[in-house]
Design an enzyme around this catalytic site. Structure first.
Site, PDB file in Angstrom:
ATOM      1  N   VAL A  16     -32.353  46.349 126.514  1.00 13.08           N
ATOM      2  CA  VAL A  16     -32.210  47.770 127.237  1.00 13.08           C
ATOM      3  C   VAL A  16     -33.423  47.977 128.126  1.00 13.08           C
ATOM      4  O   VAL A  16     -33.166  48.576 129.267  1.00 13.08           O
ATOM      5  CB  VAL A  16     -32.240  48.750 126.004  1.00 13.08           C
ATOM      6  CG1 VAL A  16     -32.064  50.135 126.621  1.00 13.08           C
ATOM      7  CG2 VAL A  16     -31.121  48.374 124.975  1.00 13.08           C
ATOM      8  N   LYS A  98     -31.711  53.880 116.869  1.00 12.05           N
ATOM      9  CA  LYS A  98     -30.920  54.326 116.149  1.00 12.05           C
ATOM     10  C   LYS A  98     -31.269  54.319 114.604  1.00 12.05           C
ATOM     11  O   LYS A  98     -31.315  55.417 113.889  1.00 12.05           O
ATOM     12  CB  LYS A  98     -29.378  53.842 116.136  1.00 12.05           C
ATOM     13  CG  LYS A  98     -29.360  52.392 116.142  1.00 12.05           C
ATOM     14  CD  LYS A  98     -29.202  51.889 117.341  1.00 12.05           C
ATOM     15  CE  LYS A  98     -29.508  50.354 117.517  1.00 12.05           C
ATOM     16  NZ  LYS A  98     -28.214  49.668 117.487  1.00 12.05           N
ATOM     17  N   GLU A 122     -29.239  59.978 123.605  1.00 16.88           N
ATOM     18  CA  GLU A 122     -28.097  59.655 123.855  1.00 16.88           C
ATOM     19  C   GLU A 122     -27.601  58.081 123.916  1.00 16.88           C
ATOM     20  O   GLU A 122     -26.437  57.733 123.384  1.00 16.88           O
ATOM     21  CB  GLU A 122     -27.465  60.100 125.298  1.00 16.88           C
ATOM     22  CG  GLU A 122     -26.140  60.167 125.751  1.00 16.88           C
ATOM     23  CD  GLU A 122     -25.291  61.203 124.781  1.00 16.88           C
ATOM     24  OE1 GLU A 122     -25.372  62.399 125.001  1.00 16.88           O
ATOM     25  OE2 GLU A 122     -24.683  60.680 123.914  1.00 16.88           O
ATOM     26  N   ILE A 129     -21.077  56.379 126.414  1.00 13.43           N
ATOM     27  CA  ILE A 129     -20.294  57.453 125.884  1.00 13.43           C
ATOM     28  C   ILE A 129     -21.196  58.767 125.659  1.00 13.43           C
ATOM     29  O   ILE A 129     -22.056  58.876 124.896  1.00 13.43           O
ATOM     30  CB  ILE A 129     -19.556  57.121 124.866  1.00 13.43           C
ATOM     31  CG1 ILE A 129     -18.574  56.030 124.891  1.00 13.43           C
ATOM     32  CG2 ILE A 129     -18.248  58.519 124.706  1.00 13.43           C
ATOM     33  CD1 ILE A 129     -17.744  55.595 123.539  1.00 13.43           C
ATOM     34  N   GLY A 180     -25.705  39.972 124.042  1.00 13.33           N
ATOM     35  CA  GLY A 180     -27.011  41.101 123.853  1.00 13.33           C
ATOM     36  C   GLY A 180     -26.236  42.078 123.301  1.00 13.33           C
ATOM     37  O   GLY A 180     -26.876  43.486 123.483  1.00 13.33           O
ATOM     38  N   GLU A 183     -27.544  43.274 116.768  1.00 15.38           N
ATOM     39  CA  GLU A 183     -28.877  43.485 116.799  1.00 15.38           C
ATOM     40  C   GLU A 183     -29.747  42.182 116.360  1.00 15.38           C
ATOM     41  O   GLU A 183     -29.071  41.107 116.152  1.00 15.38           O
ATOM     42  CB  GLU A 183     -28.992  44.196 115.294  1.00 15.38           C
ATOM     43  CG  GLU A 183     -28.425  45.699 115.499  1.00 15.38           C
ATOM     44  CD  GLU A 183     -28.882  46.561 116.434  1.00 15.38           C
ATOM     45  OE1 GLU A 183     -30.035  47.059 116.477  1.00 15.38           O
ATOM     46  OE2 GLU A 183     -28.269  46.672 117.233  1.00 15.38           O
ATOM     47  N   LYS A 198     -26.152  55.482 112.858  1.00 17.23           N
ATOM     48  CA  LYS A 198     -25.683  56.300 114.157  1.00 17.23           C
ATOM     49  C   LYS A 198     -24.840  57.265 113.598  1.00 17.23           C
ATOM     50  O   LYS A 198     -25.012  58.602 114.088  1.00 17.23           O
ATOM     51  CB  LYS A 198     -24.453  55.380 115.004  1.00 17.23           C
ATOM     52  CG  LYS A 198     -25.502  54.079 115.757  1.00 17.23           C
ATOM     53  CD  LYS A 198     -24.600  53.386 116.452  1.00 17.23           C
ATOM     54  CE  LYS A 198     -25.181  52.230 117.347  1.00 17.23           C
ATOM     55  NZ  LYS A 198     -24.588  50.996 117.532  1.00 17.23           N
TER      56      LYS A 198
END
Ligand code: HSE
Length: 417
Positions: A16, A98, A122, A129, A180, A183, A198
């Site tokens: 990320v 999360k 987000e 989304i 990717g 986890e 989540k």
């Protein structure tokens, strides 16, 4: 309104973090620059100038020139320390962690109030989304009947590849890791932990419910058997790992994350591979469906980018359902219609069922029936001994409906006239 110049301190340069770095390079109009990136392993080759990196977190957290901390690291303990210090030091925070958010929700809520700084996340649920901002801004507590969602991309990817491409389970997990999506420890995906994490904070944005993750009933896809896929095909269902929450007639909320058979016409059946989907039912709008990539470098980075962009205009979550309403409470007082497959009848406590609708003998046996949700909350037989529990479509049955339905089922079975 003038927008703020944002100077970012980034924690983490994995899937990320690196995605965000590339995405920011391509969006100069955002007026956001990364000043420093804090990493754990300085020996690893990185696709960015070496001067950008440090292993000293204080270089970011104590730099008065940095006004935003973006935290996209894996470990939840260090992530919480970073977030706490950043908020305390008067910096806005964007986080993708999360697990950390689920574990520290009450503290994070409190710190936002004390230090008066925004905390946006987000990307932590459903990646690309914009589900959190939609739940925050658009749906009032009273209007939101139910949410059903696929919130874990890896398990959806694994189910799709196993049942459509006939890949075996291990190969599908490995592929999810290579791409990717999974986890670092893929059992977090496969056993449902990531999804329930989540769901824990999505419940806060949806209904103002602040609940410990361990109070939410969940399972992953680890017990799903190939015979379940055969049954699903015969009955024209798909198998999905579905997170759901429904406001019952008594105003309380039923919420859990469990595998479920979904009908072909259900929008969630359309969600394949690493995509996520969210179906929201509200009083007047009826059903709405959100769909997008739920994992992966750029989809996740795009949500982080959108949070950064929102910070320029001073956006923060108001948690309206929590602070401006009396939030509903979670309840386990309802019934579910469930299918179970298993090797041995002795692993199935049949007396716990209100009634059984269908059963099949054979090497791998199965039954479907109705049972009180407390049995799932308080017992673990349904997760053990290779028992596979999959909810039926439209699984939730409210207390007030149960007597009528029971009578009908007994009539059908010829036990009552
Ligand atoms: N492992 C997670 C998933 C990544 O598969 O959904 C995105 O949160």
């Amino acid at each position: 309104m003038n927008s703020r110049q944002l100077t970012i301190g980034l924690f983490g340069f994995g899937v990320v973090g690196e995605g965000l770095y590339k995405v920011l390079e391509q969006t100069p109009s955002l007026r956001a620059t990364i000043k420093k990136v804090c990493i754990k392993n300085p020996g690893k080759k990185r696709n960015a100038p070496a001067t950008l990196f440090t292993t000293d977190r204080d270089e970011l957290l104590n730099d008065p020139g940095i006004n935003v901390i973006v935290e996209v690291i894996n470990e939840s303990g260090p992530a919480f320390e970073i977030v706490s210090t950043a908020l305390k030091n008067g910096k806005a925070v964007v986080s993708a962690s999360k697990k950390m958010i689920a574990e520290h929700l009450p503290e994070i809520l409190e710190m936002q109030k004390i230090y008066n700084q925004p905390f946006l996340c987000e990307s932590a649920a459903c990646a690309s989304i914009p589900v959190i901002r939609n739940l925050e801004e658009y749906y009032d507590n009273d209007l939101l009947h139910s949410i059903r969602a696929i919130v874990n991309g890896s398990t959806n990817f694994i189910l799709t590849r196993m049942f459509e491409d006939k890949l075996d389970f291990k190969q599908a997990v490995m592929l999810a890791q290579q791409l990717g999506f999974a986890e670092a420890d893929p059992s977090l995906d496969v056993e449902g932990w990531d999804a329930v994490n989540k769901w824990t904070f999505l419940l806060t944005h949806a209904y103002g419910i602040v609940e410990k993750t361990e109070h939410i009933v969940f399972n992953g896809i680890q017990n799903i058997n190939l015979s379940d896929a055969v049954v699903a095909r015969e009955k024209n269902y798909e198998i999905k790992l579905v997170a759901q929450a429904k406001k019952l007639n008594n105003g309380k909320v039923a919420a859990f994350v469990l595998p479920q058979f979904v009908l072909h016409e259900d929008p969630l059946a359309f969600v394949k591979n690493e995509f996520n989907g969210v179906v929201i039912e509200s009083s007047f709008a009826d059903k709405q469906f959100f769909y997008g990539k739920g994992a992966g470098s750029f989809p996740t980075a795009s949500a982080v980018l959108s949070d950064i962009s929102a910070l320029r205009y001073g956006y923060r979550y108001e948690y309206k359902k929590l602070y401006y309403h009396t939030p509903p409470v979670l309840t386990n007082d309802f019934y579910v219609r469930a299918y179970l497959s298993f090797d041995d009848w002795k692993n199935i406590p049949r007396d716990k069922f209100e009634w059984i609708e269908e059963w099949h003998a054979g090497d791998r046996k199965y039954l479907s029936g109705v049972l009180h949700f407390e049995h799932l909350k308080n017992d673990s037989w349904w997760k053990e001994n290779q028992v596979s529990l999959i909810l039926m479509p439209d699984a939730i049955i409210e207390d007030i409906e149960i007597r009528k339905l029971k009578k009908k089922s007994l009539e059908l079975a010829g036990i009552l006239d």
